[in-house]
Enzyme design. Structure first.
Site, short mmCIF file in Angstrom:
data_model
loop_
_atom_site.label_atom_id
_atom_site.label_comp_id
_atom_site.label_asym_id
_atom_site.label_seq_id
_atom_site.Cartn_x
_atom_site.Cartn_y
_atom_site.Cartn_z
N CYS A 149 -12.26 6.91 30.56
CA CYS A 149 -12.61 5.33 30.43
C CYS A 149 -14.22 5.09 29.74
O CYS A 149 -13.98 4.32 28.85
CB CYS A 149 -12.34 4.73 31.49
SG CYS A 149 -13.13 5.24 33.07
N HIS A 242 -17.55 -0.72 32.45
CA HIS A 242 -18.46 0.17 32.50
C HIS A 242 -19.60 -0.15 31.55
O HIS A 242 -19.24 -0.22 30.22
CB HIS A 242 -17.96 1.53 32.15
CG HIS A 242 -16.76 1.97 33.20
ND1 HIS A 242 -16.66 1.47 34.58
CD2 HIS A 242 -16.00 3.16 33.18
CE1 HIS A 242 -15.65 2.10 34.94
NE2 HIS A 242 -15.27 3.20 34.25
P1 NAP Z 1 -4.63 5.23 41.59
O1 NAP Z 1 -5.07 3.94 41.54
O2 NAP Z 1 -5.10 6.21 42.61
O3 NAP Z 1 -3.02 5.23 41.24
C1 NAP Z 1 -2.47 6.56 41.22
C2 NAP Z 1 -1.03 6.32 41.08
O4 NAP Z 1 -0.18 7.76 41.06
C3 NAP Z 1 -0.13 5.51 42.07
O5 NAP Z 1 0.83 4.88 41.35
C4 NAP Z 1 0.44 6.45 43.10
O6 NAP Z 1 1.55 6.07 43.81
C5 NAP Z 1 0.60 7.83 42.17
N1 NAP Z 1 0.73 9.04 42.79
C6 NAP Z 1 -0.38 9.41 43.54
N2 NAP Z 1 0.13 10.76 44.04
C7 NAP Z 1 1.27 10.81 43.46
C8 NAP Z 1 2.18 11.93 43.69
N3 NAP Z 1 1.88 13.02 44.61
N4 NAP Z 1 3.50 11.70 43.40
C9 NAP Z 1 3.82 10.79 42.47
N5 NAP Z 1 3.07 9.75 42.32
C10 NAP Z 1 1.73 9.96 42.73
O7 NAP Z 1 -5.51 5.57 40.12
P2 NAP Z 1 -6.09 5.07 38.85
O8 NAP Z 1 -7.24 4.46 38.87
O9 NAP Z 1 -4.85 3.92 38.22
O10 NAP Z 1 -5.82 6.06 37.74
C11 NAP Z 1 -4.50 6.96 37.32
C12 NAP Z 1 -5.03 7.75 35.99
O11 NAP Z 1 -5.67 7.29 35.14
C13 NAP Z 1 -5.91 8.74 36.79
O12 NAP Z 1 -5.64 10.05 36.27
C14 NAP Z 1 -7.44 8.28 36.36
O13 NAP Z 1 -8.20 9.53 35.96
C15 NAP Z 1 -6.78 7.66 34.89
N6 NAP Z 1 -7.99 6.65 34.41
C16 NAP Z 1 -8.40 5.53 35.15
C17 NAP Z 1 -9.14 4.79 34.88
C18 NAP Z 1 -9.56 3.63 35.84
O14 NAP Z 1 -10.49 2.69 35.20
N7 NAP Z 1 -9.07 3.60 36.74
C19 NAP Z 1 -9.55 4.76 33.45
C20 NAP Z 1 -9.32 5.95 32.73
C21 NAP Z 1 -8.23 6.82 33.30
P3 NAP Z 1 1.43 5.57 45.19
O15 NAP Z 1 1.02 4.12 45.26
O16 NAP Z 1 2.77 5.67 45.73
O17 NAP Z 1 0.37 6.32 46.13
#
Ligand code: NAP
Length: 355
Positions: A149, A242
């Site tokens: 990001c 950010h």
């Molecule tokens: P998050 O809020 O922690 O969400 C994670 C998601 O993955 C949830 O739907 C969760 O399901 C699922 N998950 C977790 N463990 C799992 C498993 N073992 N099997 C299947 N599903 C699973 O994370 P996020 O912030 O959205 O980020 C998601 C990705 O995007 C990451 O790789 C992160 O680095 C990337 N990213 C994030 C941002 C940001 O600003 N947040 C920016 C750029 C990139 P449950 O709800 O069922 O636990």
């Protein structure tokens, strides 16, 4: 609305996943048809398991989307196009498995970003890197990734500067919002009246992803750009957005006015077909010395525009400035959606078929 391509969302209940669901609502080319999450959420209705209120632009997923049943990632997926918002530790093997089954997987996760045959794309900057998918002989389908990001904000502003003046060195200090940490993120007790001066793995991404994005595609490989990036990252008590403090040293002589003019004039790589999620302007330069600010500027261009301000001379480098990127829109959900649209325009989705 018939004729739209079915899309599956991996990690649909998370921070990025729910924002993707919001941005897919009413999308002219894509229809959210399948959702998956962790074993703890599997079997539940999407609308019950995920917080689908307060999404970008006030989007409210319809009853058909809310009624979708969350499925395990190991399940059969029918949609040719899968958007991945999984944590990196899960994304690596799952995305490979699903690409192996013939899907086009467009990922937010870091797992495959630096793989030699996987494109790391910002459509306005390096759409030609999509050609790397032709090297992905290991899968029947494909994996395409978007950058971290903070990197998206940085690489977008560095791209026109590098092409015009040549970058010799870059220093970036980030102030990163809470939503960038996903769920549950740091506790309120840790963040109230505080700043955390370490975000695991973030500085490493800022120091290697921009060179791949700004690299040249030669003989089916990306030759990374040569400039070094020094990064320092901080988590701050801001909801979204950010802020990056960037200093740049150029190969050619350039001052603040030259930098502001080049950034203001940036229109992005020319695409024959307009991508529905692309903003009119990927970068906007503001003159007010008190901007950009997360609360005031993150929604510029519906969250897809990077705002640059405070362009001035630097005592140690040549020029320094502030840049603001909405981490959940341009930095994540919007970035993946834009890449999915690029894949569609380049014909990747046409050949995709789940096996
Ligand atoms: P998050 O809020 O922690 O969400 C994670 C998601 O993955 C949830 O739907 C969760 O399901 C699922 N998950 C977790 N463990 C799992 C498993 N073992 N099997 C299947 N599903 C699973 O994370 P996020 O912030 O959205 O980020 C998601 C990705 O995007 C990451 O790789 C992160 O680095 C990337 N990213 C994030 C941002 C940001 O600003 N947040 C920016 C750029 C990139 P449950 O709800 O069922 O636990």
């Amino acid at each position: 609305m018939s004729g739209r391509i079915d899309v599956g969302l991996l990690g649909a209940t998370g921070t990025v996943g729910t924002w993707l669901a919001g941005m897919l609502q009413g999308h002219p080319w894509f229809r959210l048809a399948e959702v998956g999450a962790s074993p703890g959420s599997v079997g539940r209705a999407y609308g019950e398991a995920a917080a689908l209120e307060g999404l970008p632009g006030g989007a409210v997923p319809g009853d058909d989307v809310r009624a979708l049943t969350l499925k395990p990632l190991s399940d059969e997926w029918k949609s040719p196009l899968l958007l991945s918002a999984l944590p990196s530790r899960e994304a690596g093997p799952v995305e490979e498995e699903l690409a192996g089954r013939g899907h086009v997987v467009v990922s937010n996760a870091a797992s495959h970003r630096m793989d030699l045959d996987v494109p790391l794309i910002i459509p306005e900057v390096n759409p030609d890197h999509i050609d790397l998918v032709h090297r992905q002989e290991r899968w029947a389908g494909t994996i395409v990734t978007n950058p971290n990001c903070s990197v998206i904000g940085l690489a977008l502003v560095l791209a026109p500067l590098h092409r015009t003046f040549g970058l010799q060195a870059v220093s970036v200090v980030t102030l990163q919002a809470l939503s960038g940490a996903g769920r549950p993120g740091p506790s309120a007790a840790d963040m109230l009246d505080n700043v955390l001066p370490h975000i695991g793995g973030e500085e490493e991404k800022l120091e290697c992803e921009p060179q791949k994005i700004l690299g040249a595609l030669e003989d089916g490989r990306v030759r990374p750009a040569a400039f070094p990036v020094s990064a320092q990252t901080h988590r701050v008590p801001v909801a979204h957005g950010h802020l990056l403090a960037v200093s740049v040293k150029f190969e050619e002589p350039a001052g603040p006015d030259d930098v502001a003019a080049v950034l203001s004039g940036f229109r992005g790589a020319v695409l024959e077909e307009r991508l529905p999620s692309a903003p009119d302007r990927a970068i906007e330069v503001v003159e007010d010395p008190t901007r950009p600010q997360p609360r005031l500027d993150r929604d510029r261009g519906a969250g897809m525009t990077v705002t640059v301000g405070r362009v001035r001379s630097c005592e140690t480098f040549d020029v320094k400035f502030s840049a603001l990127v909405h981490n959940l829109v341009r930095g994540a959900a919007g970035a993946a959606l834009l890449n999915a649209e690029l894949c569609h325009v380049f014909g990747c989705t046409a050949g995709a078929r789940a096996r």
